[in-house]
Structures are given as structure tokens and as C-alpha cells.
Design an enzyme around this catalytic site. Sequence first.
Site, short mmCIF file in Angstrom:
data_model
loop_
_atom_site.label_atom_id
_atom_site.label_comp_id
_atom_site.label_asym_id
_atom_site.label_seq_id
_atom_site.Cartn_x
_atom_site.Cartn_y
_atom_site.Cartn_z
N GLU A 1 0.75 -1.30 -0.09
CA GLU A 1 0.03 0.05 -0.11
C GLU A 1 0.80 1.25 0.02
O GLU A 1 0.48 2.19 -0.59
CB GLU A 1 -1.01 -0.08 1.10
CG GLU A 1 -2.10 1.12 1.25
CD GLU A 1 -2.90 0.97 2.27
OE1 GLU A 1 -4.25 0.59 2.08
OE2 GLU A 1 -2.62 1.47 3.53
N ASP B 1 -3.62 2.43 8.21
CA ASP B 1 -3.31 3.75 8.05
C ASP B 1 -2.39 4.34 9.24
O ASP B 1 -1.68 5.34 8.93
CB ASP B 1 -4.80 4.35 8.55
CG ASP B 1 -5.85 4.35 7.28
OD1 ASP B 1 -5.54 3.83 6.35
OD2 ASP B 1 -7.06 4.63 7.50
N CYS C 1 -11.63 8.87 4.07
CA CYS C 1 -12.00 8.72 5.76
C CYS C 1 -10.94 9.69 6.51
O CYS C 1 -11.44 10.07 7.59
CB CYS C 1 -11.40 7.25 6.27
SG CYS C 1 -12.60 6.21 5.53
#
Length: 235
Positions: A64, A182, A151
Site C-alpha cells: 500500500e 492507516d 476517511c
Amino acid sequence: MKNEKVLLPLFKELKTKVDNQDFVIDKSGVKVVELIAPRIELNPQQPLLKFNGRKTPEKYVNAELDWYLSEDLNVRNISEHASIWKDVSDEAGYINSNYGYLVYSASNHHQYYNCWKELCKNKESRRAIQIYTRPSMHYDYNRDGMSDFICTLAHQFFIRNNELISVVNCRSVDFIFGFFNDFYWFSYIHNEMFEDLLKTYSELKNGKMIYVPNSLHIYERHFDMLNKICETTFE
């Protein structure tokens, strides 16, 4: 203090909500337990977390991170590692939430660079903020079949008492999956800012991250995992 020791009481508080059947019903009709806007002080120098039954998925978060650093708004590469990205993308595979694009790209105003430049110019500044979302998100989130309402609200940086402190604010955080991924990203950005600021402030210290998720929640399908996390003990 280890981040796990800070986070475990929050997991246990959510487990108590499960035990008391103190649920919020999600838009999809499933049960959710939720904390509203807890203030959590974390150590960004420990980005990897490990609990009984759940730990940071290192292979995925690094994939990611690579995708974020590419600034690619298409999910063609990251969806090989997590199909959820394909599920929320539009018909052509595009999304809103490539966080690297949002903080680094010229198209989104070089936010990381602007924060660094601001702090180099004014050590006491309150303007070093990266804004992730935008007013048009109410319309952009479902464009062309997409389902991606960003978000994260913002990530702000302060230098106080010669220490770098950052504050992350999110509108919504899945404590089981989203948070672990995150936090790795926010820690990366915090630590990168620290390294870049050292070029200007050679005696700067690396400080804490204050994390404020406005809705910190766990879905019913993860209640068994929550029980395992709450069994975590420390020597």
C-alpha cells in the site's frame, strides 16, 4: 509506552459495548460498536502493531505504501493485494483515497512540501496542515459507481519545545482493518517530515502523534477477533 498498551484499553472498552449490546446499526444493517472521538497518543516510531489475534500486515502495508508513493489514483496494482479497492472504485478502476496523491501531488497542491516549507520558515507555525478530504466529497464519493468517501480529514504538524508533534483527525476508522494500515502510513509521513526538518533544525526531537478518530468502530463480523485482541497480555 508501547502503542499496544495505549490501544488495548480502547479495544476493551469496545468489547464492553459488545457485552452490553450497546450497538449502532450501520447503513448496511449490521451491528457496530463505536467510540466517538477518543484522543489517542501514539509513538510513530513504532508503526508495526502486534496483538493476540491481530497484527499489522507487513506485506500489505508495504504494498500500500508503494502504491501511495506512486500517486496513482487507479487501483490496478493495489487491488491484487486487497480486493476491497476494486469493490469501491469506479467503473474504470479509479478512487479518491490514494493518500500519497493527496499529500504529494502537484494536482493536489504539494501539501507535504508546503507543510515542510512552512515549518522551515516559521518553527512555531499552526499552518502546517495536510487536508485529505474536500467539500465536494459529498458528490465525489459515488462518482461513476465509486464508493469511496475519504476517511481522513487532516494531518497537522507542530514543533513545540523543539519536538515534532503531529495530529491526525479522521471522520471514520475501522479499528480492526483500517486503523492498522492507516497508522503505518501516518507514521511514515510523520517520520519523513522529521527527517526532512532535521536538515533545518539539527537538534529537533521526534515526538508523538495525537490520533483522533471521530468514529472508531468495529463491525459485528469482527467481534470474535476483538475478543482475541482483548486477551493480549504484556510481560
